[in-house]
Motif scaffolding. Structure first.
Motif, PDB file in Angstrom:
ATOM      1  N   THR A 102       0.829  -1.207   0.000  1.00  0.00           N
ATOM      2  CA  THR A 102       0.000   0.000   0.000  1.00  0.00           C
ATOM      3  C   THR A 102       0.864   1.258   0.000  1.00  0.00           C
ATOM      4  OG1 THR A 102      -1.737  -1.175   1.210  1.00  0.00           O
ATOM      5  CG2 THR A 102      -1.831   1.229   1.211  1.00  0.00           C
ATOM      6  N   VAL A 103       1.924   1.243   0.791  1.00  0.00           N
ATOM      7  CA  VAL A 103       2.834   2.403   0.825  1.00  0.00           C
ATOM      8  C   VAL A 103       3.491   2.603  -0.528  1.00  0.00           C
ATOM      9  CG1 VAL A 103       4.909   3.356   1.898  1.00  0.00           C
ATOM     10  CG2 VAL A 103       3.240   2.110   3.288  1.00  0.00           C
ATOM     11  N   PHE A 104       3.896   1.496  -1.149  1.00  0.00           N
ATOM     12  CA  PHE A 104       4.528   1.576  -2.454  1.00  0.00           C
ATOM     13  C   PHE A 104       3.571   2.157  -3.486  1.00  0.00           C
ATOM     14  CE2 PHE A 104       6.123  -0.349  -6.452  1.00  0.00           C
ATOM     15  CZ  PHE A 104       7.407   0.156  -6.417  1.00  0.00           C
ATOM     16  N   PHE A 105       2.312   1.731  -3.438  1.00  0.00           N
ATOM     17  CA  PHE A 105       1.311   2.251  -4.366  1.00  0.00           C
ATOM     18  C   PHE A 105       1.060   3.739  -4.119  1.00  0.00           C
ATOM     19  CE2 PHE A 105      -3.261   3.042  -5.239  1.00  0.00           C
ATOM     20  CZ  PHE A 105      -3.208   2.937  -6.620  1.00  0.00           C
ATOM     21  N   LEU A 106       1.004   4.144  -2.854  1.00  0.00           N
ATOM     22  CA  LEU A 106       0.786   5.557  -2.547  1.00  0.00           C
ATOM     23  C   LEU A 106       1.968   6.410  -2.991  1.00  0.00           C
ATOM     24  CD1 LEU A 106      -0.848   5.319   1.001  1.00  0.00           C
ATOM     25  CD2 LEU A 106      -1.974   5.804  -1.183  1.00  0.00           C
ATOM     26  N   LEU A 107       3.173   5.864  -2.923  1.00  0.00           N
ATOM     27  CA  LEU A 107       4.344   6.604  -3.407  1.00  0.00           C
ATOM     28  C   LEU A 107       4.253   6.831  -4.916  1.00  0.00           C
ATOM     29  CD1 LEU A 107       7.283   4.971  -1.392  1.00  0.00           C
ATOM     30  CD2 LEU A 107       6.366   7.300  -1.153  1.00  0.00           C
ATOM     31  N   ILE A 108       3.798   5.803  -5.635  1.00  0.00           N
ATOM     32  CA  ILE A 108       3.630   5.956  -7.080  1.00  0.00           C
ATOM     33  C   ILE A 108       2.574   7.010  -7.389  1.00  0.00           C
ATOM     34  CG2 ILE A 108       2.913   4.786  -9.190  1.00  0.00           C
ATOM     35  CD1 ILE A 108       4.120   2.236  -8.109  1.00  0.00           C
ATOM     36  N   MET A 109       1.453   6.958  -6.649  1.00  0.00           N
ATOM     37  CA  MET A 109       0.383   7.922  -6.880  1.00  0.00           C
ATOM     38  C   MET A 109       0.793   9.340  -6.502  1.00  0.00           C
ATOM     39  SD  MET A 109      -2.087   6.396  -8.338  1.00  0.00           S
ATOM     40  CE  MET A 109      -0.724   5.602  -9.205  1.00  0.00           C
ATOM     41  N   SER A 110       1.678   9.461  -5.512  1.00  0.00           N
ATOM     42  CA  SER A 110       2.121  10.797  -5.110  1.00  0.00           C
ATOM     43  C   SER A 110       2.890  11.491  -6.223  1.00  0.00           C
ATOM     44  CB  SER A 110       2.981  10.712  -3.848  1.00  0.00           C
ATOM     45  OG  SER A 110       4.183   9.987  -4.106  1.00  0.00           O
ATOM     46  N   ALA A 111       3.447  10.710  -7.153  1.00  0.00           N
ATOM     47  CA  ALA A 111       4.162  11.313  -8.280  1.00  0.00           C
ATOM     48  C   ALA A 111       3.228  12.110  -9.175  1.00  0.00           C
ATOM     49  CB  ALA A 111       4.872  10.231  -9.089  1.00  0.00           C
ATOM     50  N   ALA A 144       8.819   6.868 -20.125  1.00  0.00           N
ATOM     51  CA  ALA A 144       8.168   5.574 -20.346  1.00  0.00           C
ATOM     52  C   ALA A 144       7.213   5.203 -19.220  1.00  0.00           C
ATOM     53  CB  ALA A 144       9.223   4.480 -20.526  1.00  0.00           C
ATOM     54  N   ALA A 145       7.671   5.275 -17.960  1.00  0.00           N
ATOM     55  CA  ALA A 145       6.843   4.862 -16.834  1.00  0.00           C
ATOM     56  C   ALA A 145       6.013   6.040 -16.336  1.00  0.00           C
ATOM     57  CB  ALA A 145       7.719   4.324 -15.704  1.00  0.00           C
ATOM     58  N   THR A 146       4.702   5.872 -16.291  1.00  0.00           N
ATOM     59  CA  THR A 146       3.810   6.934 -15.839  1.00  0.00           C
ATOM     60  C   THR A 146       2.939   6.428 -14.695  1.00  0.00           C
ATOM     61  OG1 THR A 146       2.124   6.300 -17.479  1.00  0.00           O
ATOM     62  CG2 THR A 146       3.741   7.977 -18.131  1.00  0.00           C
ATOM     63  N   PRO A 147       2.811   7.177 -13.619  1.00  0.00           N
ATOM     64  CA  PRO A 147       1.953   6.739 -12.502  1.00  0.00           C
ATOM     65  C   PRO A 147       0.493   6.615 -12.892  1.00  0.00           C
ATOM     66  CG  PRO A 147       2.708   9.006 -12.189  1.00  0.00           C
ATOM     67  CD  PRO A 147       3.485   8.454 -13.340  1.00  0.00           C
ATOM     68  N   SER A 148       0.032   7.459 -13.812  1.00  0.00           N
ATOM     69  CA  SER A 148      -1.362   7.353 -14.245  1.00  0.00           C
ATOM     70  C   SER A 148      -1.620   6.033 -14.958  1.00  0.00           C
ATOM     71  CB  SER A 148      -1.705   8.532 -15.166  1.00  0.00           C
ATOM     72  OG  SER A 148      -0.827   8.569 -16.288  1.00  0.00           O
ATOM     73  N   GLY A 149      -0.650   5.559 -15.751  1.00  0.00           N
ATOM     74  CA  GLY A 149      -0.805   4.269 -16.410  1.00  0.00           C
ATOM     75  C   GLY A 149      -0.826   3.114 -15.429  1.00  0.00           C
ATOM     76  N   VAL A 150       0.041   3.180 -14.421  1.00  0.00           N
ATOM     77  CA  VAL A 150       0.056   2.144 -13.384  1.00  0.00           C
ATOM     78  C   VAL A 150      -1.274   2.136 -12.626  1.00  0.00           C
ATOM     79  CG1 VAL A 150       1.169   1.388 -11.255  1.00  0.00           C
ATOM     80  CG2 VAL A 150       2.559   2.247 -13.152  1.00  0.00           C
ATOM     81  N   PHE A 151      -1.781   3.309 -12.314  1.00  0.00           N
ATOM     82  CA  PHE A 151      -3.057   3.403 -11.598  1.00  0.00           C
ATOM     83  C   PHE A 151      -4.196   2.821 -12.427  1.00  0.00           C
ATOM     84  CE2 PHE A 151      -6.970   5.806 -10.776  1.00  0.00           C
ATOM     85  CZ  PHE A 151      -7.184   5.463  -9.449  1.00  0.00           C
ATOM     86  N   LEU A 152      -4.257   3.177 -13.708  1.00  0.00           N
ATOM     87  CA  LEU A 152      -5.324   2.673 -14.573  1.00  0.00           C
ATOM     88  C   LEU A 152      -5.293   1.159 -14.663  1.00  0.00           C
ATOM     89  CD1 LEU A 152      -7.588   3.054 -16.684  1.00  0.00           C
ATOM     90  CD2 LEU A 152      -5.807   3.320 -18.422  1.00  0.00           C
ATOM     91  N   MET A 153      -4.113   0.578 -14.885  1.00  0.00           N
ATOM     92  CA  MET A 153      -4.019  -0.873 -15.030  1.00  0.00           C
ATOM     93  C   MET A 153      -4.296  -1.573 -13.699  1.00  0.00           C
ATOM     94  SD  MET A 153      -3.686  -1.166 -18.154  1.00  0.00           S
ATOM     95  CE  MET A 153      -3.903  -2.915 -17.912  1.00  0.00           C
ATOM     96  N   ARG A 154      -3.834  -1.032 -12.594  1.00  0.00           N
ATOM     97  CA  ARG A 154      -4.105  -1.662 -11.296  1.00  0.00           C
ATOM     98  C   ARG A 154      -5.598  -1.708 -11.026  1.00  0.00           C
ATOM     99  NH1 ARG A 154      -5.443   0.022  -6.191  1.00  0.00           N
ATOM    100  NH2 ARG A 154      -4.706  -1.295  -4.456  1.00  0.00           N
ATOM    101  N   GLN A 155      -6.279  -0.589 -11.239  1.00  0.00           N
ATOM    102  CA  GLN A 155      -7.707  -0.555 -10.951  1.00  0.00           C
ATOM    103  C   GLN A 155      -8.490  -1.493 -11.863  1.00  0.00           C
ATOM    104  OE1 GLN A 155      -6.799   1.067  -8.022  1.00  0.00           O
ATOM    105  NE2 GLN A 155      -9.003   1.375  -8.195  1.00  0.00           N
ATOM    106  N   TYR A 156      -8.072  -1.643 -13.099  1.00  0.00           N
ATOM    107  CA  TYR A 156      -8.785  -2.538 -14.006  1.00  0.00           C
ATOM    108  C   TYR A 156      -8.498  -3.995 -13.668  1.00  0.00           C
ATOM    109  CZ  TYR A 156     -11.051  -4.103 -18.283  1.00  0.00           C
ATOM    110  OH  TYR A 156     -11.915  -4.701 -19.161  1.00  0.00           O
ATOM    111  N   ILE A 157      -7.247  -4.314 -13.358  1.00  0.00           N
ATOM    112  CA  ILE A 157      -6.890  -5.708 -13.051  1.00  0.00           C
ATOM    113  C   ILE A 157      -7.536  -6.155 -11.744  1.00  0.00           C
ATOM    114  CG2 ILE A 157      -4.936  -7.232 -12.522  1.00  0.00           C
ATOM    115  CD1 ILE A 157      -3.261  -5.616 -14.480  1.00  0.00           C
ATOM    116  N   LEU A 158      -7.830  -5.229 -10.844  1.00  0.00           N
ATOM    117  CA  LEU A 158      -8.529  -5.581  -9.617  1.00  0.00           C
ATOM    118  C   LEU A 158      -9.891  -6.196  -9.884  1.00  0.00           C
ATOM    119  CD1 LEU A 158      -7.731  -2.606  -7.182  1.00  0.00           C
ATOM    120  CD2 LEU A 158      -7.074  -5.005  -6.889  1.00  0.00           C
TER     121      LEU A 158
END
Length: 272
Positions: A102-111, A144-158
């Motif tokens: 969860t902390v790791f995910f919040l760090l990505i989102m904080s970007a 290449a790496a974008t936090p918005s892309g990680v967020f979108l894929m995480r929420q969909y894969i959930l």
């Protein structure tokens, strides 16, 4: 029983379509005009003497094919790399539980809260130390790496049932095969949407190529478009023709991915 549609509804739709279609139509028709006809008053929508000379000059003198090739390489490879990283990161954050996830995910989102201008200088210095300045590789790797892309894929894969993954693991299926054979096919709407957004962003990007590219042979279409504006004059027909040609790939991409885009945007909007 269906309700009778009001004729004013169709009138409103026609007006909206006209408002959105008029600027690109005017852009294309103006690219067929001469320099003097573009500034004539009163202006006319249809060219009096249509000519393709500006398009001929764009291909023969402006090296447009080279700039188009550079933009295509950067946009496609950068978008594919961004989607690949986002899918793998989203899968790990959605379907694996580890200490500090969860902390790791919040760090990505904080970007997402960090303005782009703040990271430009550090990324520029890193690329300089790696020898990637004035290279297409620098344009591809840096964003290449974008936090918005990680967020979108995480929420969909959930939304993908864990039972499918557990059944595959019981059969001793490797995780990389689960990702490729189960996650990716089920997440195609989100992947297509993310791919389209990245293609549009990378193709239209001007700031980052402007900062690290110095050789004209490595210009992208957007750099060529910006440098078409001279200090002492502007060749408006050629500028308009480059603008039209720069829009065509995105139009083709949208038509090709239209169904996938709509499925991705509407995913989760309705439940059975």
């Amino acid at each position: 029983m269906t309700q009778t549609q009001s004729p004013w509804r169709y009138v409103g739709i026609a007006v909206v379509l006209l408002l959105f279609a008029l600027p690109p139509i005017w852009l294309f028709l103006s690219s067929l005009k001469s320099q003097s006809e573009i500034f004539q008053w009163p202006p006319s929508l249809w060219p009096q003497a249509p000519t393709l000379q500006s398009y001929y000059d764009t291909f023969s003198r402006a090296n447009f094919l080279l700039y188009f090739q550079n933009s295509a390489i950067v946009a496609v490879l950068s978008a594919v790399l961004a989607v690949t990283i986002s899918v793998m990161a989203g899968y790990a954050l959605a379907k694996f539980r580890f200490k500090g996830d969860t902390v790791f995910f919040l760090l990505i989102m904080s970007a997402l809260m960090v303005p782009l201008q703040i990271v430009l200088i550090p990324v520029f210095l890193v690329l300089r130390d790696l020898g990637l300045l004035n290279t297409l590789a620098g344009l591809i790797i840096a964003p290449a790496a974008t936090p918005s892309g990680v967020f979108l894929m995480r929420q969909y894969i959930l939304t993908i049932p864990d039972s499918l993954l557990e059944a595959a693991r019981i059969d001793k299926t490797p995780e990389w095969r689960i990702l490729l054979r189960i996650i990716v096919p089920l997440a195609l709407p989100a992947i297509g949407t993310l791919l389209a957004f990245n293609l549009v962003y990378r193709w239209n990007d001007y700031l980052w190529p402007f900062l690290i590219i110095t050789e004209q042979e490595k210009w992208t279409v957007q750099l060529a478009l910006a440098n078409s504006v001279g200090r002492f004059g502007i060749d408006w027909p050629r500028l308009l023709s480059i603008s039209v040609l720069s829009v065509l790939p995105m139009l083709v991409m949208f038509i090709a991915l239209q169904k996938t885009l709509m499925n991705g945007l509407m995913a989760g909007a309705a439940k059975e």
